[in-house]
Design an enzyme around this catalytic site. Structure first.
Site, PDB file in Angstrom:
ATOM      1  N   LYS A  82      75.419 -22.177  49.955  1.00 33.56           N
ATOM      2  CA  LYS A  82      75.232 -23.311  48.910  1.00 33.56           C
ATOM      3  C   LYS A  82      73.624 -22.904  48.357  1.00 33.56           C
ATOM      4  O   LYS A  82      73.661 -22.745  46.996  1.00 33.56           O
ATOM      5  CB  LYS A  82      75.171 -24.676  49.617  1.00 33.56           C
ATOM      6  CG  LYS A  82      76.561 -24.898  50.107  1.00 33.56           C
ATOM      7  CD  LYS A  82      76.615 -26.320  50.744  1.00 33.56           C
ATOM      8  CE  LYS A  82      75.872 -26.539  51.728  1.00 33.56           C
ATOM      9  NZ  LYS A  82      76.145 -26.024  52.898  1.00 33.56           N
ATOM     10  N   ARG A 235      75.592 -16.747  57.393  1.00 32.60           N
ATOM     11  CA  ARG A 235      74.308 -17.011  58.053  1.00 32.60           C
ATOM     12  C   ARG A 235      74.364 -16.552  59.325  1.00 32.60           C
ATOM     13  O   ARG A 235      73.514 -15.911  60.018  1.00 32.60           O
ATOM     14  CB  ARG A 235      73.830 -18.515  57.916  1.00 32.60           C
ATOM     15  CG  ARG A 235      72.457 -18.604  58.730  1.00 32.60           C
ATOM     16  CD  ARG A 235      71.711 -19.936  58.683  1.00 32.60           C
ATOM     17  NE  ARG A 235      71.455 -20.256  57.520  1.00 32.60           N
ATOM     18  CZ  ARG A 235      71.587 -21.470  56.576  1.00 32.60           C
ATOM     19  NH1 ARG A 235      72.179 -22.431  57.326  1.00 32.60           N
ATOM     20  NH2 ARG A 235      71.076 -21.619  55.469  1.00 32.60           N
TER      21      ARG A 235
HETATM   22  N1  LIG Z   1      78.642 -14.741  49.816  1.00 34.80           N
HETATM   23  C1  LIG Z   1      77.767 -14.420  50.517  1.00 34.80           C
HETATM   24  N2  LIG Z   1      77.758 -13.041  50.617  1.00 34.80           N
HETATM   25  C2  LIG Z   1      76.695 -12.385  51.265  1.00 34.80           C
HETATM   26  N3  LIG Z   1      75.959 -13.094  51.885  1.00 34.80           N
HETATM   27  C3  LIG Z   1      75.641 -14.559  51.869  1.00 34.80           C
HETATM   28  C4  LIG Z   1      76.953 -15.080  51.399  1.00 34.80           C
HETATM   29  N4  LIG Z   1      76.624 -16.471  51.212  1.00 34.80           N
HETATM   30  C5  LIG Z   1      75.521 -16.562  52.136  1.00 34.80           C
HETATM   31  N5  LIG Z   1      75.133 -15.503  52.377  1.00 34.80           N
HETATM   32  C6  LIG Z   1      73.811 -15.062  53.530  1.00 34.80           C
HETATM   33  O1  LIG Z   1      73.859 -16.289  54.350  1.00 34.80           O
HETATM   34  C7  LIG Z   1      72.631 -17.098  54.605  1.00 34.80           C
HETATM   35  C8  LIG Z   1      72.720 -18.351  54.205  1.00 34.80           C
HETATM   36  O2  LIG Z   1      73.017 -18.726  53.068  1.00 34.80           O
HETATM   37  P1  LIG Z   1      72.627 -20.183  52.367  1.00 34.80           P
HETATM   38  O3  LIG Z   1      71.097 -20.451  52.789  1.00 34.80           O
HETATM   39  O4  LIG Z   1      72.805 -20.070  50.937  1.00 34.80           O
HETATM   40  O5  LIG Z   1      73.609 -21.264  53.145  1.00 34.80           O
HETATM   41  P2  LIG Z   1      73.593 -22.943  52.945  1.00 34.80           P
HETATM   42  O6  LIG Z   1      75.030 -23.154  52.662  1.00 34.80           O
HETATM   43  O7  LIG Z   1      72.831 -23.218  51.951  1.00 34.80           O
HETATM   44  O8  LIG Z   1      73.277 -23.602  54.075  1.00 34.80           O
HETATM   45  P3  LIG Z   1      72.618 -24.799  54.485  1.00 34.80           P
HETATM   46  O9  LIG Z   1      73.800 -25.772  54.395  1.00 34.80           O
HETATM   47  O10 LIG Z   1      72.322 -24.615  55.838  1.00 34.80           O
HETATM   48  O11 LIG Z   1      71.631 -25.028  53.499  1.00 34.80           O
HETATM   49  C9  LIG Z   1      71.699 -16.404  53.217  1.00 34.80           C
HETATM   50  O12 LIG Z   1      70.514 -15.841  53.627  1.00 34.80           O
HETATM   51  C10 LIG Z   1      72.711 -15.372  52.760  1.00 34.80           C
HETATM   52  O13 LIG Z   1      71.984 -13.956  52.742  1.00 34.80           O
END
Ligand SMILES: Nc1ncnc2c1ncn2[C@@H]1O[C@H](COP(=O)(O)OP(=O)(O)OP(=O)(O)O)[C@@H](O)[C@H]1O
Length: 370
Positions: A82, A235
């Site tokens: 996200k 992640r």
């Molecule tokens: N579609 C993707 N392709 C490659 N890497 C990804 C992808 N989605 C996420 N990542 C990797 O996963 C990690 C976590 O992603 P992110 O922080 O955007 O998750 P989030 O959904 O915001 O988590 P949270 O809800 O804990 O905030 C990032 O460091 C990124 O490198």
């Protein structure tokens, strides 16, 4: 720097510090590594094809109209991308991203300060938007719709509302619990997307991409092993890759082979289905202590010594998705696969529940609990 800009900068710095969301050395600490591994454009994102295509259309249309894109709501379990997508939206619009989170906005005034420090076309990312205070939420309704807020000065009968114009901006809200957002807030997002857990093949690509960026030497089998134990979550895939790399460096010749990945992941207590300590603890308590359920999620959380939110937002969606746990009107129930996974025999009267009534990651219809 004006007072408003200073308030926005302070909110942003607190968020960045807590989440490690900007750049960083690919070989630095874990948070910096996570930031360095983030894809920086929609084309680089692996998986989530439907969301990617829909979002790309929204952004392209906004670019063609030279207007800020509609507000975007991203929901789904933690670690699915996200924050990454919010950063990509800003990058694709060539505009700055301002970051904050729901719990940091405790008063409407906090939000007013953030909004008044923004410039035309900025993207404002509010993580955990479901945890914003009610007065701030109400202020946000007006800001999203009319690009205006009323700042209330004073209290009681003498209070006056001073209207404040805000430049057009795009709000990107992220939540693990879309169902907890009040209807009026949810309705003000022009585009909403629910991120799903990733398939093993997609995680395999993510592991290889990250290994390339980190300079980790890994075999096809090693990558596949990490991907299959990553709980459908990028992640976690990246985190396991780093732990397996440590193991390969210290206990082997530096190459991540199937055997190295296997041994390292066993050491870190990640099982073949990707379940971690908490996932297994939830299943274990459900089967051994509550005879398979039904049991309320609060009771389960107390029994495993965790917060209810952690069990509900982190462990449960994945257990539901794996078919180990079902949500029923009377509480959580272990499925036959859960008993089998733990190597236990279900009692003859164990309630197996029907298939999950709601999709993983969405709030339960039956969250009344005990
Ligand atoms: N579609 C993707 N392709 C490659 N890497 C990804 C992808 N989605 C996420 N990542 C990797 O996963 C990690 C976590 O992603 P992110 O922080 O955007 O998750 P989030 O959904 O915001 O988590 P949270 O809800 O804990 O905030 C990032 O460091 C990124 O490198």
């Amino acid at each position: 720097m004006s007072a408003d800009e200073a308030a926005l900068a302070a909110a942003e710095a607190a968020y960045v510090e807590s989440r490690g969301v900007v750049g960083g050395e690919a070989d630095g600490d874990d948070r910096a590594v996570e930031a360095a591994l983030r894809p920086t454009s929609l084309a680089e994102v692996i998986g989530q094809e439907r969301v990617r295509e829909q979002l790309s259309l929204v952004l392209e249309a906004a670019r063609a109209r030279e207007r800020a894109p509609d507000h975007v709501l991203l929901s789904g379990p933690p670690g699915l991308g996200k924050t990454t997508l919010a950063m990509i939206i800003a990058a694709e619009m060539s505009t700055p991203l301002r970051l904050t989170s729901g719990p940091a906005i405790t008063h409407a005034g906090d939000l007013a300060a953030i909004l008044s420090g923004m410039n035309d076309g900025d993207v404002l990312f509010v993580d955990e938007i479901h945890r914003m205070s009610r007065p701030a939420e109400e202020m946000l309704y007006m800001a999203m719709e009319d690009f205006r807020v009323d700042v209330v000065i004073g209290k009681g009968p003498g209070a006056t509302a001073i209207p404040l114009e805000i430049p057009p901006f795009t709000l990107v809200g992220a939540t693990t619990r879309a169902g907890l957002l009040p209807g009026p807030l949810r309705d003000r997002f022009g585009f909403t997307a629910h991120l799903e857990f990733y398939e093993v093949g997609e995680l395999d690509q993510i592991v290889r991409r990250s290994a390339g960026l980190l300079g980790v030497d890994l075999t096809d089998e090693g990558a596949a092993e990490i991907a299959s134990r990553s709980r459908g979550t990028p992640r976690i895939a990246n985190r396991l890759l780093r732990r397996v790399r440590d193991f390969a460096q210290v206990r082997a010749d530096g190459v991540v082979t199937l055997g190295v990945a296997h041994q390292a992941l066993d050491l870190y207590e990640v099982d073949e289905s990707g379940l971690d300590r908490l996932d297994r603890a939830v299943l274990d308590v459900l089967c051994r202590r509550f005879a398979g359920g039904p049991v309320g999620v609060s009771t389960l959380a107390v029994a495993v010594g965790e917060e209810r939110e952690t069990v509900e937002e982190v462990a449960e969606p994945f257990l539901v998705r794996c078919g180990f746990l079902a949500r029923t009107p009377r509480g959580r129930v272990a499925t036959p696969a859960a008993w089998q996974h733990l190597g236990l025999t279900a009692p003859a009267n164990a309630p197996f529940g029907s298939p999950p009534a709601v999709s993983a990651g969405e709030p339960g219809l039956f969250d009344t609990d005990e």
